[in-house]
Design a protein around this motif. Structure first.
Motif, PDB file in Angstrom:
ATOM      1  N   GLN A   2      71.629  46.740  45.461  1.00  0.00           N
ATOM      2  CA  GLN A   2      71.298  46.535  46.865  1.00  0.00           C
ATOM      3  C   GLN A   2      71.420  47.845  47.653  1.00  0.00           C
ATOM      4  N   LYS A   3      72.367  48.714  47.282  1.00  0.00           N
ATOM      5  CA  LYS A   3      72.519  50.002  47.940  1.00  0.00           C
ATOM      6  C   LYS A   3      71.287  50.874  47.721  1.00  0.00           C
ATOM      7  N   TRP A   4      70.715  50.822  46.510  1.00  0.00           N
ATOM      8  CA  TRP A   4      69.519  51.614  46.212  1.00  0.00           C
ATOM      9  C   TRP A   4      68.333  51.148  47.047  1.00  0.00           C
ATOM     10  N   MET A   6      68.449  49.569  49.962  1.00  0.00           N
ATOM     11  CA  MET A   6      68.691  49.933  51.361  1.00  0.00           C
ATOM     12  C   MET A   6      68.487  51.433  51.581  1.00  0.00           C
ATOM     13  N   SER A   7      68.939  52.245  50.636  1.00  0.00           N
ATOM     14  CA  SER A   7      68.753  53.695  50.743  1.00  0.00           C
ATOM     15  C   SER A   7      67.264  54.041  50.715  1.00  0.00           C
TER      16      SER A   7
END
Length: 119
Positions: A2-4, A6-7
């Motif tokens: 999920q961080k990837w 969003m980034s």
């Protein structure tokens, strides 16, 4: 994971913001584009009077004394030909209609020049 995502979305949004920042016109440029440019013509008073009689007397009166629209007998002492051209082209408020689809630019410019001489 999920961080990837969003980034990635953040990077795409930043890139889009940069592209828009450099491609969209500034306020000054947008205002210039919105202002109609009066073509250079030689005024023909007879033609201007005929256009006014055909399009303007119902609101401004047969001697431009006013009525539903304002008095135009001395409008040249208040507005320039460029300002008159802009008003006739785009209209003004709810009362003055736009004539850009009814008259040619040269006809509007001729009327604006003729009215600008009314002082």
């Amino acid at each position: 994971m999920q961080k990837w995502i969003m980034s990635g979305l953040f990077v795409i949004a930043g890139a889009l913001a940069l592209v828009l920042m450099f491609t969209l016109p500034s306020r000054e440029e947008a205002a210039q584009e919105a202002k109609p440019q009066m073509p250079e013509i030689t005024m023909n008073a007879e033609q201007a009077e005929a256009i006014v009689k055909a399009n303007c007397i119902s609101c401004h009166g047969d001697t431009l004394q006013g009525g539903a629209g304002p008095n135009l007998q001395k409008i040249g002492s208040e507005l320039t030909a460029d300002q008159l051209f802009s008003i006739i082209t785009k209209g003004k408020g709810g009362m003055m209609p736009s004539f850009k689809d009814r008259l040619k630019e040269e006809e509007i410019a001729n009327v604006a020049l003729w009215l600008a001489e009314k002082k």
